[in-house]
Scaffold this active site. Sequence first.
Site, PDB file in Angstrom:
ATOM      1  N   ARG A  86       0.757  -1.283  -0.015  1.00  0.00           N
ATOM      2  CA  ARG A  86      -0.077  -0.065   0.062  1.00  0.00           C
ATOM      3  C   ARG A  86       0.899   1.267  -0.045  1.00  0.00           C
ATOM      4  NH1 ARG A  86       0.455   3.806   3.005  1.00  0.00           N
ATOM      5  NH2 ARG A  86       0.348   2.672   4.696  1.00  0.00           N
ATOM      6  N   CYS A  99      -0.126  17.233   0.199  1.00  0.00           N
ATOM      7  CA  CYS A  99       0.172  16.059  -0.300  1.00  0.00           C
ATOM      8  C   CYS A  99       0.142  14.963   0.592  1.00  0.00           C
ATOM      9  CB  CYS A  99       1.842  15.859  -0.870  1.00  0.00           C
ATOM     10  SG  CYS A  99       1.947  17.267  -2.201  1.00  0.00           S
ATOM     11  N   LEU A 100       0.366  15.510   2.031  1.00  0.00           N
ATOM     12  CA  LEU A 100       0.531  14.309   3.043  1.00  0.00           C
ATOM     13  C   LEU A 100      -1.031  14.206   3.278  1.00  0.00           C
ATOM     14  CD1 LEU A 100       3.137  15.701   5.286  1.00  0.00           C
ATOM     15  CD2 LEU A 100       3.134  13.368   4.177  1.00  0.00           C
ATOM     16  N   GLY A 123      -1.326 -17.587  20.054  1.00  0.00           N
ATOM     17  CA  GLY A 123      -0.029 -18.204  20.778  1.00  0.00           C
ATOM     18  C   GLY A 123       1.137 -17.964  20.111  1.00  0.00           C
ATOM     19  N   GLU A 182      13.776  15.023   7.179  1.00  0.00           N
ATOM     20  CA  GLU A 182      15.115  14.956   7.229  1.00  0.00           C
ATOM     21  C   GLU A 182      15.779  14.388   8.591  1.00  0.00           C
ATOM     22  OE1 GLU A 182      15.413  19.240   4.818  1.00  0.00           O
ATOM     23  OE2 GLU A 182      16.204  19.165   6.879  1.00  0.00           O
ATOM     24  N   GLU A 235       3.998   9.868   8.235  1.00  0.00           N
ATOM     25  CA  GLU A 235       2.988  10.873   7.725  1.00  0.00           C
ATOM     26  C   GLU A 235       2.103  11.208   8.886  1.00  0.00           C
ATOM     27  OE1 GLU A 235       1.247   9.490   4.243  1.00  0.00           O
ATOM     28  OE2 GLU A 235       2.921   8.245   3.594  1.00  0.00           O
TER      29      GLU A 235
END
Length: 388
Positions: A93, A241-242, A343, A136, A367
């Site tokens: 995804r 965009c995010l 388990g 960054e 994000e």
Amino acid sequence: MPFPGVDYLLFDSQLSEQELLVRRTARRFADERAAPLIRDCFRDGRFPKELIAEMGELGFLGANLDGYGCAGMSNVEYGLIMQELERIDSGLRSFVSVQGALVMYPIQTYGSDEQKERWLPLLQSGKALGCFGLTEPDFGSNPAGMRTTAVRDGAGWVLNGEKTWITNGSVADVAIVWARTPEGIRGFLVERGTPGFTSSDIHGKWSMRASTTSSLALADCRVPDSAMLPGAAGLKGPLGCLSQARFGIGWGVVGAAMDCFETARSYTVMRKQFDGKPIASHQLVQEKLAQMITEITKAQLLALHCGRLKDLGKLEPAHISMLKRNNVAIALDCARLSRDLLGANGITDEYPIMRHLCNLETVKTYEGTDHIHALVIGERVTGIAAYK
């Protein structure tokens, strides 16, 4: 074996025939093409690049965009695709989300006609790959602090700086790089092979192993003036965009939760202990299954309502924060509860639980962290920003 779906509250009755068709197509691709590959990809730490062209042909790349070969699907249809892909693996995804929401979307929304005509058909078909360079080493949740710079020099720009945790970074043909200019933050299309532009992969990940994660370095990297996205100025550009990508995450993680739930449900029905009865007959097991199906159902309805609002042009970034924050949290809870029900078997890669659990720890962070989205929601309900 085809995935049977998870529909407790007649969710499918709220979908149109076209939406159901899109989901059937995505589900068939996920079951028949992606599922047989993903365990080995996760083990080997590689993305299943052999699926890219097929995803382009099916219209998955930039699915909710119009023109330039894009499928022009509704946002609900796009969300259903994200759900089915993340049901297999978050890395799958994430690839489609980055390609569409973080690369194709800014080019279509902020780019010049020349940039659109050159890149969008290639990106839609998967013949070209892209990445999004915002984070960054020292600035993740605070992109306003970015240190990457772009300085005008003659008819072009010179970029210097570093980006990290970049999905598809080392395989991208073009990177959307956000940099600080004297006039504010701007976006640039930086092509692979540009002198001064290099990338390196991040290794040693226990999460998102079936996804390429990279660092980008720009050292006196010169790009022409035509490389700048003319319609994006300030942080509004990358944050827009995010919002697109976060919307897809809010749908996608429901798929991971559904896969964990169905794995646990079918396992507990078949697994016999103590008196020879299925462990699903025990109250403590049923309580966990009841908790999971309740939260998944609420997450499905939240995603659907947000999708309908987005198609009406009424979905706001603060709405998306609730969608992303809530649905990632319930998906993580479902993964943990499912692991418990399986388990010791729950920690093996014969089952998908631990892979989803590890992946979702990353999805919770990238994000927009859980905490950042809580502050976005907090600002919306109080009118007071508490980011500092």
